[in-house]
Design a protein around this motif. Structure first.
Motif, PDB file in Angstrom:
ATOM      1  N   ASP A 194       2.354  10.346  -7.497  1.00 38.00           N
ATOM      2  CA  ASP A 194       2.980   9.125  -6.992  1.00 38.00           C
ATOM      3  C   ASP A 194       4.229   9.371  -6.160  1.00 38.00           C
ATOM      4  O   ASP A 194       4.813   8.422  -5.625  1.00 38.00           O
ATOM      5  N   ASN A 203       6.281   5.909 -12.916  1.00 43.82           N
ATOM      6  CA  ASN A 203       5.005   5.203 -12.791  1.00 43.82           C
ATOM      7  C   ASN A 203       3.967   5.635 -13.814  1.00 43.82           C
ATOM      8  O   ASN A 203       3.135   4.826 -14.219  1.00 43.82           O
ATOM      9  N   ILE A 236       1.272   3.041  -5.018  1.00 45.54           N
ATOM     10  CA  ILE A 236       2.594   2.548  -4.641  1.00 45.54           C
ATOM     11  C   ILE A 236       2.922   1.275  -5.422  1.00 45.54           C
ATOM     12  O   ILE A 236       2.201   0.285  -5.332  1.00 45.54           O
ATOM     13  N   ASP A 237       4.014   1.363  -6.165  1.00 47.81           N
ATOM     14  CA  ASP A 237       4.493   0.197  -6.895  1.00 47.81           C
ATOM     15  C   ASP A 237       5.469  -0.548  -5.988  1.00 47.81           C
ATOM     16  O   ASP A 237       6.553  -0.052  -5.694  1.00 47.81           O
ATOM     17  N   MET A 238       5.073  -1.718  -5.507  1.00 45.05           N
ATOM     18  CA  MET A 238       5.893  -2.408  -4.513  1.00 45.05           C
ATOM     19  C   MET A 238       7.215  -2.935  -5.081  1.00 45.05           C
ATOM     20  O   MET A 238       8.069  -3.394  -4.329  1.00 45.05           O
ATOM     21  N   PRO A 241       9.057   0.998  -4.177  1.00 45.61           N
ATOM     22  CA  PRO A 241       8.220   1.988  -3.488  1.00 45.61           C
ATOM     23  C   PRO A 241       9.021   3.240  -3.114  1.00 45.61           C
ATOM     24  O   PRO A 241      10.224   3.155  -2.869  1.00 45.61           O
ATOM     25  N   LEU A 261      -2.585   6.395   0.785  1.00 48.73           N
ATOM     26  CA  LEU A 261      -1.629   5.439   0.237  1.00 48.73           C
ATOM     27  C   LEU A 261      -2.387   4.276  -0.394  1.00 48.73           C
ATOM     28  O   LEU A 261      -3.124   3.568   0.292  1.00 48.73           O
ATOM     29  N   PRO A 263      -2.289   0.737  -2.799  1.00 48.45           N
ATOM     30  CA  PRO A 263      -1.507  -0.272  -3.518  1.00 48.45           C
ATOM     31  C   PRO A 263      -1.952  -0.316  -4.974  1.00 48.45           C
ATOM     32  O   PRO A 263      -3.041   0.157  -5.312  1.00 48.45           O
ATOM     33  N   TRP A 283       3.147  -5.326   0.906  1.00 48.72           N
ATOM     34  CA  TRP A 283       2.356  -4.098   1.056  1.00 48.72           C
ATOM     35  C   TRP A 283       2.130  -3.783   2.528  1.00 48.72           C
ATOM     36  O   TRP A 283       2.328  -2.646   2.976  1.00 48.72           O
ATOM     37  N   TYR A 286       5.271  -2.427   4.120  1.00 55.15           N
ATOM     38  CA  TYR A 286       5.559  -1.053   3.682  1.00 55.15           C
ATOM     39  C   TYR A 286       4.606  -0.071   4.364  1.00 55.15           C
ATOM     40  O   TYR A 286       5.010   0.990   4.841  1.00 55.15           O
ATOM     41  N   TYR A 287       3.347  -0.462   4.404  1.00 58.27           N
ATOM     42  CA  TYR A 287       2.322   0.417   4.978  1.00 58.27           C
ATOM     43  C   TYR A 287       2.643   0.728   6.441  1.00 58.27           C
ATOM     44  O   TYR A 287       2.577   1.875   6.890  1.00 58.27           O
TER      45      TYR A 287
END
Lengths: 469, 94
Positions: A194, A203, A236-238, A241, A261, A263, A283, A286-287
């Protein structure tokens, strides 16, 4: 001259992407759209459409036949290869907060295949009408039942002409028997990384020492079989992140050249502990930021890290037949050759479907290893797994490259007929395909450097970036 | 949904009338059906000259007009090319 149906979508306030049903696309200004809709195409418009295969003079001529070929190749999914996910155990030695399958505790009873189920699973595999297969072992932690993996592998190597195994493992525990199993060239590892130590601990392991063990095991396995046979994915923990640069550096540190990557999947435990996983806006932002950072870093370092999913979407735009990733195919009709067999012998059309059954939201089992496949249920599920006739997708230029995910729609919305733009799947993929098109048509040399390397090209030819006059 | 460059062009007017060429008028009802769920906060209605949209405060009107036109175009193209698609599937099914 007849023009094949063109769908269109604004890329920004000046540029519009158009594509036909075979997935051939081009860029134009909005004036082109107006002329096309009003049947007022100019001679140069017509010449362009004819040259690029978007038009034909009469049925059966070369242009017509060429289009038919491209269009039918877009609908030919599957190359005689089966992709089967097996869950020999639901038990796991970790307890990740976003575990999408609501795994069972390590000491729990009744969450592994028994001998009878194993034999039935082998019988099911034997009956598949294919000679090539990819078997993915998921869990729980599959290596807790190495004996079952060995039994399946021994059978499959005898039964199929070509076979590949992917073990989705947390690599938390290794022993000599596991390492011996990994030595076979047909065994690949998929694991979760992660990010930097503290992110992975937060995580996944909740224990710094456990993270140390994992990182050591990862290094050991890479040393044994090389980074080419291991893929790693960050979830990915929003809520918090990782910094893109840190995440990429972590992957580079292990010698990886690709990361995927992902979510948090809005399934299982994640539904309670990660409610933000239900929405897509953060998301997508971020992406996009991540990809921009990745492209800048690749240009700066001269090394090339791939983000698997965007690269995969790009390949799907550029050519038919890129169907090896079973989450993004169209049509994606559930069959036994593309199924998940759970720890209790139930068969599901996808991993997400078994998760919905696990939390008792809806039973989407399409059979079991004792009674076989339920043809009635398969027929019921089939229409939701094709996007061609959706009232929104029919107008979308990305339809030929895209897919559909009725299971995710059910998980989030309790139904499969929400308007596409309200579905997480559509929001995510519109954002990805918009980004892919922006990059494809970018004149930025940094972008071209990354994209051409991802696609295995020296540079991006103009033929991949057609523009209407 | 609005672009930065368009925000300056916003209007407080709650109603706009969008002129649509008569040749597209048969396609408007189907387009309005789709616009109704794409923009549930807006109220679309067929008018003699095209489409009336209510509740447009805060919207970029040029952008909205283009979206409405696009939906009408899409509907027309869909209808016009439906036989081509039908023939494709007929050929695929043998």
């Amino acid at each position: 001259m007849q023009v094949w149906p063109l769908r269109f979508r604004d890329l920004d306030d000046r540029r519009t992407i158009l594509a036909d049903d075979s997935g051939d696309y081009f860029l134009a200004d909005s004036g082109f759209v107006k002329r096309y809709a009003r049947d007022l195409l100019t001679p140069s418009d017509e010449e362009f459409l004819r040259d690029k295969g978007h038009a034909f003079e009469g049925e059966g001529d070369l242009a017509h036949t060429g289009f038919l070929t491209r269009w039918s190749r877009r609908h030919h999914v599957g190359d005689g290869t089966a992709y089967v996910i097996l869950i020999p155990t639901l038990r796991c030695d970790l307890k990740c907060s976003y575990c999408q399958v609501s795994r069972a505790p390590l000491a729990a009873q009744g969450f592994d295949w028994d001998e009878e189920t194993l034999q039935k699973v082998l019988g099911f595999l034997d009956g598949l009408p294919v000679e090539e297969i990819q078997i993915e072992f998921q869990g729980g932690e599959p290596f807790l039942r190495l004996d079952l993996l060995q039994a399946v592998a021994a059978f499959a190597r005898r039964r199929f002409r070509s076979v590949r195994f992917v073990v989705c493992s947390n690599l938390q525990s290794l022993n000599e028997d596991i390492l011996a199993f990994l030595e076979s060239g047909d065994v690949l590892i998929s694991t979760s990384l992660d990010g930097p130590h503290q992110v992975h601990t937060r995580n996944r392991t909740a224990d710094s020492a456990l993270t140390e063990t994992f990182l050591g095991n990862l290094e050991r396995v890479i040393g044994l079989i090389g980074p080419g046979r291991i893929s790693a994915l960050p979830t990915i923990d929003m809520k918090d992140p990782p910094e893109p640069e840190e995440l990429i550096a972590t992957y580079e540190g292990f010698g990886f050249t690709s990361l995927y990557l992902r979510p948090v999947n809005y399934q299982g435990f994640a539904r309670k502990s990660h409610p933000t996983a239900r929405t897509s806006a953060s998301w997508n932002a971020y992406y996009r930021d991540f990809i921009e950072a990745l492209i800048a870093r690749n240009a700066r370092t001269g090394r090339v890290m791939e983000e698997f999913y965007l690269a995969h979407c790009l390949r799907r735009i550029l050519a038919p037949g890129m169907d090896s990733h079973t989450d993004l195919r169209n049509p994606n009709i559930p069959t036994g050759a593309n199924a998940v067999i759970d720890f209790d012998g139930q068969i599901y059309p996808s991993d997400e479907a078994r998760m919905l059954a696990r939390i008792r939201q809806v039973d989407l089992a399409i059979g079991n290893v004792v009674d076989g496949l339920d043809q009635e249920k398969l027929a019921l599920l089939a229409p939701g797994h094709i996007n061609n006739f959706d009232p929104d997708c029919i107008h979308c230029p990305y339809q030929p490259f895209c897919g559909t995910d009725p299971i995710d729609d059910l998980a989030r919305n309790g139904r499969i007929d929400v308007p596409r733009h309200e579905s997480w799947f559509c929001q995510r993929h519109l954002a990805i395909f918009d980004l892919a098109m922006e990059l494809l048509y970018s004149a930025d040399p940094e972008v071209e450097f990354t994209l051409s390397r991802w696609l295995g090209l020296e540079s991006l030819p103009q033929s991949l970036r057609p523009v209407a006059p | 949904m609005l672009l930065d460059s368009e925000i300056a062009n916003m209007s407080a007017s709650p109603v706009i009338n969008i002129l649509i060429d008569p040749e597209f008028h048969p396609c408007i009802p189907a387009a309005l059906l789709r616009l109704g769920y794409l923009f549930p906060e807006l109220d679309f209605a067929l008018s003699e000259q095209g489409v009336t949209v209510r509740g447009v405060s805060g919207y970029n009107l040029a952008w909205l007009e283009r979206e409405v036109s696009y939906q009408v175009y899409r509907e027309k193209i869909f209808r016009q090319t439906l036989p081509m698609r039908q023939s494709l599937y007929a050929m695929l099914a043998g």
